[in-house]
Design an enzyme around this catalytic site. Structure first.
Site, PDB file in Angstrom:
ATOM      1  N   HIS A 161     -76.513  87.303 -35.641  1.00 25.45           N
ATOM      2  CA  HIS A 161     -76.181  87.949 -34.510  1.00 25.45           C
ATOM      3  C   HIS A 161     -75.335  87.125 -33.442  1.00 25.45           C
ATOM      4  O   HIS A 161     -74.291  87.270 -32.791  1.00 25.45           O
ATOM      5  CB  HIS A 161     -77.015  89.036 -33.689  1.00 25.45           C
ATOM      6  CG  HIS A 161     -76.715  89.523 -32.186  1.00 25.45           C
ATOM      7  ND1 HIS A 161     -76.886  90.973 -32.172  1.00 25.45           N
ATOM      8  CD2 HIS A 161     -76.920  89.143 -30.955  1.00 25.45           C
ATOM      9  CE1 HIS A 161     -76.300  91.446 -30.922  1.00 25.45           C
ATOM     10  NE2 HIS A 161     -76.173  89.861 -30.455  1.00 25.45           N
ATOM     11  N   GLU A 162     -76.456  85.641 -32.646  1.00 26.67           N
ATOM     12  CA  GLU A 162     -75.745  85.151 -32.040  1.00 26.67           C
ATOM     13  C   GLU A 162     -74.870  84.185 -31.772  1.00 26.67           C
ATOM     14  O   GLU A 162     -74.104  84.563 -31.017  1.00 26.67           O
ATOM     15  CB  GLU A 162     -77.415  84.243 -31.499  1.00 26.67           C
ATOM     16  CG  GLU A 162     -78.993  85.478 -30.755  1.00 26.67           C
ATOM     17  CD  GLU A 162     -78.345  86.027 -29.926  1.00 26.67           C
ATOM     18  OE1 GLU A 162     -76.919  85.022 -28.949  1.00 26.67           O
ATOM     19  OE2 GLU A 162     -79.173  86.535 -28.941  1.00 26.67           O
ATOM     20  N   HIS A 165     -71.561  86.066 -31.312  1.00 20.93           N
ATOM     21  CA  HIS A 165     -71.309  86.065 -30.390  1.00 20.93           C
ATOM     22  C   HIS A 165     -69.249  85.030 -29.931  1.00 20.93           C
ATOM     23  O   HIS A 165     -68.709  85.086 -29.318  1.00 20.93           O
ATOM     24  CB  HIS A 165     -71.938  86.396 -29.290  1.00 20.93           C
ATOM     25  CG  HIS A 165     -72.841  87.090 -28.302  1.00 20.93           C
ATOM     26  ND1 HIS A 165     -71.891  89.053 -28.575  1.00 20.93           N
ATOM     27  CD2 HIS A 165     -74.187  87.567 -28.630  1.00 20.93           C
ATOM     28  CE1 HIS A 165     -72.580  89.446 -28.234  1.00 20.93           C
ATOM     29  NE2 HIS A 165     -74.481  88.942 -28.128  1.00 20.93           N
ATOM     30  N   TYR A 176     -67.438  92.222 -21.112  1.00 21.00           N
ATOM     31  CA  TYR A 176     -68.425  92.365 -21.757  1.00 21.00           C
ATOM     32  C   TYR A 176     -68.942  93.362 -20.348  1.00 21.00           C
ATOM     33  O   TYR A 176     -70.062  93.019 -19.658  1.00 21.00           O
ATOM     34  CB  TYR A 176     -69.506  91.317 -21.779  1.00 21.00           C
ATOM     35  CG  TYR A 176     -70.401  91.977 -22.003  1.00 21.00           C
ATOM     36  CD1 TYR A 176     -70.979  92.137 -23.497  1.00 21.00           C
ATOM     37  CD2 TYR A 176     -71.978  91.224 -21.264  1.00 21.00           C
ATOM     38  CE1 TYR A 176     -72.034  91.613 -24.122  1.00 21.00           C
ATOM     39  CE2 TYR A 176     -73.092  91.283 -21.930  1.00 21.00           C
ATOM     40  CZ  TYR A 176     -73.364  91.632 -22.804  1.00 21.00           C
ATOM     41  OH  TYR A 176     -74.613  91.905 -24.039  1.00 21.00           O
ATOM     42  N   GLU A 185     -72.051  93.589 -28.467  1.00 20.13           N
ATOM     43  CA  GLU A 185     -73.081  94.239 -29.012  1.00 20.13           C
ATOM     44  C   GLU A 185     -72.654  94.323 -30.953  1.00 20.13           C
ATOM     45  O   GLU A 185     -73.745  93.686 -31.648  1.00 20.13           O
ATOM     46  CB  GLU A 185     -73.404  94.266 -28.097  1.00 20.13           C
ATOM     47  CG  GLU A 185     -74.173  93.846 -26.877  1.00 20.13           C
ATOM     48  CD  GLU A 185     -74.787  92.483 -27.388  1.00 20.13           C
ATOM     49  OE1 GLU A 185     -75.859  92.823 -28.145  1.00 20.13           O
ATOM     50  OE2 GLU A 185     -74.760  91.704 -26.399  1.00 20.13           O
ATOM     51  N   ASP A 258     -77.232  97.360 -17.757  1.00 19.64           N
ATOM     52  CA  ASP A 258     -76.436  96.800 -18.232  1.00 19.64           C
ATOM     53  C   ASP A 258     -75.462  96.647 -18.747  1.00 19.64           C
ATOM     54  O   ASP A 258     -74.847  96.568 -19.516  1.00 19.64           O
ATOM     55  CB  ASP A 258     -77.773  97.611 -20.358  1.00 19.64           C
ATOM     56  CG  ASP A 258     -77.567  97.131 -21.155  1.00 19.64           C
ATOM     57  OD1 ASP A 258     -77.744  95.442 -21.095  1.00 19.64           O
ATOM     58  OD2 ASP A 258     -77.343  97.472 -21.750  1.00 19.64           O
ATOM     59  N   HIS A 263     -75.761  96.730 -24.605  1.00 17.60           N
ATOM     60  CA  HIS A 263     -77.129  97.030 -25.474  1.00 17.60           C
ATOM     61  C   HIS A 263     -77.315  98.200 -26.237  1.00 17.60           C
ATOM     62  O   HIS A 263     -78.220  98.359 -27.124  1.00 17.60           O
ATOM     63  CB  HIS A 263     -78.513  96.335 -25.306  1.00 17.60           C
ATOM     64  CG  HIS A 263     -77.606  94.617 -24.576  1.00 17.60           C
ATOM     65  ND1 HIS A 263     -77.152  94.916 -23.611  1.00 17.60           N
ATOM     66  CD2 HIS A 263     -77.957  93.364 -25.672  1.00 17.60           C
ATOM     67  CE1 HIS A 263     -77.310  92.992 -23.809  1.00 17.60           C
ATOM     68  NE2 HIS A 263     -77.282  92.297 -24.571  1.00 17.60           N
TER      69      HIS A 263
END
Length: 456
Positions: A161-162, A165, A176, A185, A258, A263
């Site tokens: 996941h990271e 990005h 974003y 996300e 957020d 998210h």
């Protein structure tokens, strides 16, 4: 771009409701995260030693911080070297490599930037550090608090996941905030899950479709941080709270927190991908994943892409592959209430925040204020409403000063552009003020004031 794994709301929930030890670890992690984000925003990202791109092959290096906060730490394992026997080191090394393999072997992409970018990781960061983050150059992993969170190298889909990005940054550069941020996300979740599925040799039917299942200890009432198959059901815990993700546009969350619910509302496109992948069956990275990758990297995607626009891109990519793919993708988006290609309307994006006036009336002890903070890997928010006079004298004076000055424009940004970072919202009707403030732009004394106010 920087991105951290756990959102502040989860850590703040632990700080407020966890045991004495877990709460202390969470508060320490929150403080560490604040200083790390400030350093990265100021250009102080680690500069690993003489590591160059290696086109056509992975180039991994794992460092050991040894419980300190010094990056990158001591070099402990390089590309091609044998396992060292330390679980965190070897899990990080393997996770970086498996992510590289997915993008290279399934989609022909040469590392995150498609130019052989080295993949770097630091393990054993900090003392009981309960988080992990991508800072635009490398991954950094804590060992967790041992009570609620295990070591952060244990979850392969989280590593994927990271790093995804980074792929998004080098391709579509999705804005974003609001729906484009939720897509950012979701895409990270999609390919994080595919990294794990491919490594395990699982079909779409065999996969668990959970993100971060290995992070919770057995003391947490929950399966994972998120569920792509059933958004909103991943956890329901007395300390962490309940998973807030919607699975359908009927439940779309309209919020200014957020970064517009990036998210939270990512559960909707997550569910769409799960529906498409399971309808097509087989190995999800070969069919549904290839369609999503084509949409992400094609010429038609824009930085402000919303759900209907991305649905249209995936449908076009599916139609190029065949009628079965097209029907699966069309049905998947319809199953979450998104019509491919229709303009965003209604509650699609959160309302923008207003700029403060040139001057504001002076605040007094009765002035009501709303302060919120959001960001991090899952991005739920924490909000407090208070009157200035409720705070200790020094903090009350500081708030009166801030409200009277209407908060300098250089502190503000709308929309935020970096995934998984903290953003504050300050709203005060009497001061005609409603602004978003990225933490990295705030002076230390303001960040500390906001932190104290929320903790109380």
């Amino acid at each position: 771009m920087s991105a951290s794994l756990l959102p502040p709301y989860l850590l703040e929930a632990v700080a407020a409701h966890g045991s004495a030890r877990a709460a202390a670890c969470a508060r320490r992690t929150l403080r560490q995260d604040m200083h790390l984000r400030t350093a990265r925003a100021g250009g102080e990202a680690p500069a690993p030693r003489e590591l160059r791109a290696s086109p056509g092959r992975p180039s991994r290096t794992i460092f050991d911080a040894g419980g300190t906060e010094q990056l990158p730490g001591e070099r402990i394992r390089d590309e091609g070297e044998a396992a060292v026997g330390d679980p965190a080191t070897d899990e990080a090394y393997d996770g970086l490599g498996l992510t590289w393999q997915l993008f290279s072997e399934a989609y022909g992409r040469d590392s995150l930037d498609d130019r052989g970018m080295p993949l770097l990781g630091t393990v054993h960061f900090g003392t009981d550090y309960a988080n992990a983050f991508w800072d635009g150059r490398q991954m950094v992993f804590g060992d967790g608090d041992g009570e609620l969170f295990n070591r952060f190298t244990a979850s392969l889909d989280v590593i994927g996941h990271e790093l995804t990005h980074g792929v998004v940054e080098f391709t579509a550069g999705l804005r974003y905030a609001d729906q484009s941020g939720a897509l950012n996300e979701s895409i990270a979740d999609v390919f994080g899950s595919l990294v794990k599925q491919r490594a395990l040799g699982q079909t779409a039917e065999q996969a668990d479709w959970l993100i971060g299942a290995e992070l919770f200890t057995d003391r947490v009432r929950g399966e994972a941080l998120r569920s792509m198959a059933a958004p909103g059901t991943a956890y329901d815990d007395p300390v962490l709270g309940k998973d807030p993700q919607p699975a359908h546009m009927d439940d779309f969350v309209v919020t200014q927190e957020d970064s517009g619910g990036v998210h939270i509302n990512s559960g909707i496109p997550n569910r769409a991908f799960h529906l498409a992948a399971t309808a097509l069956g087989g190995r999800a990275w070969e069919r549904a994943g290839a369609i999503w990758y084509a949409a992400l990297t094609g010429d038609g995607i824009a930085a402000n892409c919303d759900f209907p626009a991305f649905a249209a891109l995936t449908l076009a990519a599916a139609e190029r592959r065949g009628a079965e793919e097209a029907e699966a993708v069309r049905s998947a988006w319809a199953g979450v209430g998104v019509e491919a290609g229709s303009p965003a309307s209604g509650p699609a994006d959160s309302a923008g925040v207003s700029a403060p006036p040139a001057s504001a009336p002076p605040a007094d002890d009765d002035t009501p204020v709303q302060l919120g903070r959001s960001g991090g890997f899952a991005g739920l928010s924490r909000t407090r409403e208070f009157r200035v006079g409720e705070l200790p004298r020094e903090d009350a004076s500081a708030w009166k000063r801030l409200l009277a000055e209407s908060l300098p424009s250089e502190w503000r940004e709308d929309p935020p552009q970096q995934p998984d970072r903290y953003v504050y919202r300050v709203a005060c009707t009497e001061a005609e003020l409603d602004v978003r403030l990225p933490e990295a732009r705030l002076p230390d004394w303001v960040r500390e004031l906001f932190r104290r106010t929320l903790e109380r």
